[in-house]
Design a protein around this motif. Sequence first.
Motif, PDB file in Angstrom:
ATOM      1  N   ALA B 140       0.904  -1.070  -0.186  1.00 62.52           N
ATOM      2  CA  ALA B 140      -0.267   0.208   0.330  1.00 62.52           C
ATOM      3  C   ALA B 140       0.537   1.211  -0.285  1.00 62.52           C
ATOM      4  O   ALA B 140       2.312   0.871   0.494  1.00 62.52           O
ATOM      5  CB  ALA B 140      -0.851   0.126   0.745  1.00 62.52           C
ATOM      6  N   LEU B 141       0.082   2.268  -0.624  1.00 56.42           N
ATOM      7  CA  LEU B 141       1.187   3.744  -0.886  1.00 56.42           C
ATOM      8  C   LEU B 141       0.690   4.536  -1.280  1.00 56.42           C
ATOM      9  O   LEU B 141      -0.404   4.358  -1.538  1.00 56.42           O
ATOM     10  CB  LEU B 141       2.154   3.714  -1.588  1.00 56.42           C
ATOM     11  CG  LEU B 141       2.191   3.113  -3.198  1.00 56.42           C
ATOM     12  CD1 LEU B 141       0.910   3.854  -4.216  1.00 56.42           C
ATOM     13  CD2 LEU B 141       3.270   2.667  -3.573  1.00 56.42           C
ATOM     14  N   GLN B 142       0.644   5.700  -0.715  1.00 62.54           N
ATOM     15  CA  GLN B 142       0.311   7.113  -0.412  1.00 62.54           C
ATOM     16  C   GLN B 142       0.489   7.656  -1.680  1.00 62.54           C
ATOM     17  O   GLN B 142       2.259   8.143  -1.583  1.00 62.54           O
ATOM     18  CB  GLN B 142      -0.191   7.968   0.919  1.00 62.54           C
ATOM     19  CG  GLN B 142      -1.099   9.372   0.476  1.00 62.54           C
ATOM     20  CD  GLN B 142      -2.546   9.274   0.546  1.00 62.54           C
ATOM     21  OE1 GLN B 142      -2.794   8.285   1.001  1.00 62.54           O
ATOM     22  NE2 GLN B 142      -3.109  10.456  -0.903  1.00 62.54           N
ATOM     23  N   GLY B 144       0.320  11.042  -4.442  1.00 56.65           N
ATOM     24  CA  GLY B 144      -1.115  12.225  -5.004  1.00 56.65           C
ATOM     25  C   GLY B 144      -1.921  12.011  -3.720  1.00 56.65           C
ATOM     26  O   GLY B 144      -1.829  12.373  -2.689  1.00 56.65           O
ATOM     27  N   ARG B 145      -2.821  12.356  -4.254  1.00 59.04           N
ATOM     28  CA  ARG B 145      -4.371  12.602  -3.434  1.00 59.04           C
ATOM     29  C   ARG B 145      -4.402  11.286  -2.847  1.00 59.04           C
ATOM     30  O   ARG B 145      -5.989  10.974  -2.049  1.00 59.04           O
ATOM     31  CB  ARG B 145      -5.567  12.543  -4.438  1.00 59.04           C
ATOM     32  CG  ARG B 145      -6.930  13.379  -4.352  1.00 59.04           C
ATOM     33  CD  ARG B 145      -7.981  13.492  -4.601  1.00 59.04           C
ATOM     34  NE  ARG B 145      -9.258  12.700  -4.248  1.00 59.04           N
ATOM     35  CZ  ARG B 145     -10.146  13.454  -5.445  1.00 59.04           C
ATOM     36  NH1 ARG B 145     -10.575  14.464  -6.255  1.00 59.04           N
ATOM     37  NH2 ARG B 145     -11.416  12.650  -4.784  1.00 59.04           N
ATOM     38  N   CYS B 146      -4.315  10.036  -3.485  1.00 56.80           N
ATOM     39  CA  CYS B 146      -5.117   9.295  -3.205  1.00 56.80           C
ATOM     40  C   CYS B 146      -4.256   7.856  -2.521  1.00 56.80           C
ATOM     41  O   CYS B 146      -3.196   7.602  -2.744  1.00 56.80           O
ATOM     42  CB  CYS B 146      -5.639   7.888  -4.655  1.00 56.80           C
ATOM     43  SG  CYS B 146      -6.067   6.327  -5.103  1.00 56.80           S
ATOM     44  N   TRP B 147      -4.888   6.966  -2.056  1.00 55.94           N
ATOM     45  CA  TRP B 147      -3.614   6.146  -0.937  1.00 55.94           C
ATOM     46  C   TRP B 147      -4.314   4.731  -1.759  1.00 55.94           C
ATOM     47  O   TRP B 147      -5.722   4.156  -1.333  1.00 55.94           O
ATOM     48  CB  TRP B 147      -4.770   5.439   0.661  1.00 55.94           C
ATOM     49  CG  TRP B 147      -4.050   4.285   1.399  1.00 55.94           C
ATOM     50  CD1 TRP B 147      -2.754   4.587   2.143  1.00 55.94           C
ATOM     51  CD2 TRP B 147      -4.424   3.480   1.397  1.00 55.94           C
ATOM     52  NE1 TRP B 147      -2.490   3.782   2.413  1.00 55.94           N
ATOM     53  CE2 TRP B 147      -3.499   3.057   2.525  1.00 55.94           C
ATOM     54  CE3 TRP B 147      -5.875   2.944   1.779  1.00 55.94           C
ATOM     55  CZ2 TRP B 147      -3.566   1.499   3.213  1.00 55.94           C
ATOM     56  CZ3 TRP B 147      -6.004   1.419   2.222  1.00 55.94           C
ATOM     57  CH2 TRP B 147      -4.979   0.750   3.072  1.00 55.94           C
ATOM     58  N   PHE B 148      -3.493   4.141  -2.113  1.00 53.26           N
ATOM     59  CA  PHE B 148      -3.884   2.415  -3.314  1.00 53.26           C
ATOM     60  C   PHE B 148      -3.774   1.501  -2.453  1.00 53.26           C
ATOM     61  O   PHE B 148      -2.077   1.169  -1.422  1.00 53.26           O
ATOM     62  CB  PHE B 148      -2.434   2.530  -3.948  1.00 53.26           C
ATOM     63  CG  PHE B 148      -2.555   3.587  -5.468  1.00 53.26           C
ATOM     64  CD1 PHE B 148      -3.447   3.541  -6.459  1.00 53.26           C
ATOM     65  CD2 PHE B 148      -2.618   5.298  -5.603  1.00 53.26           C
ATOM     66  CE1 PHE B 148      -3.941   4.408  -7.293  1.00 53.26           C
ATOM     67  CE2 PHE B 148      -2.139   5.688  -6.316  1.00 53.26           C
ATOM     68  CZ  PHE B 148      -2.983   5.698  -7.662  1.00 53.26           C
ATOM     69  N   ALA B 149      -4.487   0.520  -2.514  1.00 50.89           N
ATOM     70  CA  ALA B 149      -3.734  -0.905  -1.717  1.00 50.89           C
ATOM     71  C   ALA B 149      -3.801  -1.790  -2.419  1.00 50.89           C
ATOM     72  O   ALA B 149      -4.806  -1.347  -3.621  1.00 50.89           O
ATOM     73  CB  ALA B 149      -4.644  -1.023  -0.571  1.00 50.89           C
TER      74      ALA B 149
END
Lengths: 411, 411
Positions: B140-142, B144-149
């Motif tokens: 998982a990582l942040q 820009g605006r978005c937290w991705f999993a």
Amino acid sequence: MNPILEVFSQGEEIVTGQTVDTNAAWLSQQAVQLGFTVSRHTVVGDKLEDLVLLLNDIAQRADCCICTGGLGPTSDDLTAEAVANAFQRPLQFDESAYTQMKDYFANRNKSMPETNRKQALLPQGAERIDNDWGTAPGFALQQGRCWFAFLPGVPMEMRFMFTEKILPSMNNRFSLKPSQLIILRTIGMGESDIQERIKSVQISDSVQLGFRADTDEVQVKLLFASDYPETAIQALVSEIAAKLGDNVFSIDGQSEIVGDLVSVVDQLMRRSQHTLAVIETASQGLIAAKCINASWLLEAQYQQSFAKLMEKWAIQVDTGDPMSTAKAVAGLAQKNTQADLMLVQLYTGSEQHYSDKNQSITLFSVLLHDGHYQQAIHTIAGPVKRKQNQSALLALDLLRRYLQSVHFAQG
Amino acid sequence: MNPILEVFSQGEEIVTGQTVDTNAAWLSQQAVQLGFTVSRHTVVGDKLEDLVLLLNDIAQRADCCICTGGLGPTSDDLTAEAVANAFQRPLQFDESAYTQMKDYFANRNKSMPETNRKQALLPQGAERIDNDWGTAPGFALQQGRCWFAFLPGVPMEMRFMFTEKILPSMNNRFSLKPSQLIILRTIGMGESDIQERIKSVQISDSVQLGFRADTDEVQVKLLFASDYPETAIQALVSEIAAKLGDNVFSIDGQSEIVGDLVSVVDQLMRRSQHTLAVIETASQGLIAAKCINASWLLEAQYQQSFAKLMEKWAIQVDTGDPMSTAKAVAGLAQKNTQADLMLVQLYTGSEQHYSDKNQSITLFSVLLHDGHYQQAIHTIAGPVKRKQNQSALLALDLLRRYLQSVHFAQG
């Protein structure tokens, strides 16, 4: 290079996960076979600005886009409006679409609600695509690089319209090199059994081999590049079919009789002009239900209680040998029907065995024809609906094997 | 405003339609319930540049993105590489991930193939998410605006990891207000009829109203914001339910008896301890088949020929009044069954009318109970399978209306 195709599904029920988007998978399979490269699926909900942005993106990056959903009569059906906004094509009233919708309701002795009028509004310059299976007409248009076709989201309507109206258009508009897909459809073996049996067959790298196990059959799929020689295709398919024996019930793209098991049984029954009566237990009406619209199925009976069934046919229950019981039932029942084939399926196992997905039941299927019996025994497990479906399929498969042996024997 | 979530699935097998993307639907349901607004699903195949573009787009427009697939050991598993390229986060070897994978194989008495080493390479700055059910770790990582999993595509592994590792993280990271979904399920009215009937009801902008018509029912869906008062929810649902009358057969999230029509009939039959026998024509076994595993269904019969049916029950065919005929059949058939409820459905229309999707048939359904008859007449059209399904549903709905009226009358 194959032309690039995208699939776009509209609907709050899909984006929120209430409905699984099976349309996208079905359309992609068709597109791949036709010779497109499918690059992307997108699902968006009922938000106009999302739809508008997406339509503009697709118009720039794909050659063809099939869109489903959002054509209904209600306020959350926004596809036509989104197309109008995105492509500066104001909505126009289509008199002919309106008349067809009115006829649709009139046929059902209903008057058309005023809200349906909205479905007759199509973006300027769009070609109307008639929907013979529901109220919402589809439409198609060229915008930028991309040819868009908009279809209803109801799977049955969408499939009919795609097959009968969109597919011919796609063949005209694009220069396609269709790959050839051959599907061997089997029943009676698992996917790994099949893999084991055919592992000695030499398959070239230019042939894509795939397996698909669904609830009703296991498919062996062979996708041949458009330049693969026809004789080599024939040879490979025959070799694989031989390894799988009479578990193969049809070969799409090759055999004269094609389709799923029920459709194969239907074709064989029509040709041979037999008629059938059925007594079912574990399948509970599903043998009859699967044979919908078959003029050869004269009657069917479901009886929950084994004791009641025995009483009805005045048979002493022979718990020791269910197959003999099934034969006795078939013999007596045939005297009460005009059908020349009598199919009976009984099973052993308690109600508990039947309901519990971890327990199994054993099916005893009998086909009586001209005083002779074909028979089969199968042990099946799994959830109730799976047991029901397997029972119906295995009974019909006994009939199919008999009919095919006679059909092939007669040449 | 709820945070915006997108679902992104990677895999050539999904984009080509070999696999239906059930992960996206499952994840979206979870997200909606948690209090996200799900705005989009996207599927792309194994093309690095498509993945990179998409990741950059999502980083700009969503607050959260759950990605599945592409984490496997083979060369077409490109997710980590795409993330590295898109976000300038070079892949780094994660010692701990590598050790866990080796342990996974050692536990199964296998040595780890060298290709799996790739799965221990994670984008710089990513948080590793351990996979206790398979080899591929997620991350998982942040950006820009978005937290991705990023999770594996295998549904079971994905679901476990989401529930145990991602969900708690989401609750920590986002200020979420879970919304409440109420679904009124109806039969007997079209989507546009329903809209017409409820158009006078005042619905606040903070309630999302939606409709969904599938083959078996039409749903009215109400999604309430988390701060919507419970009494106001009750009041609105009751008002809408009242407008739709007994076409509503269950209300998910409210009524005691929930689910689809068959499940409602099943619950009502079990409670009231009735038993049923059925004679079906247009539905051809499907009434029985739909009631699979119902101990209250004692027997069912399908008879193709109307003449044969009359002969069997020794009735003079009364072509002038099919409803009287259906009643007569019900009366006589009940004498031969132990069931206390007798359901009979006949229809008028030729074989041609039945087969032709553009023609209609008229159903005459009768339910006999304690010497009294409930009855219903419906005209239906469409392809054969639709006629069959509608016939079965409408017959079961007659039974449902009777049982519910008795059930409600008794309090």
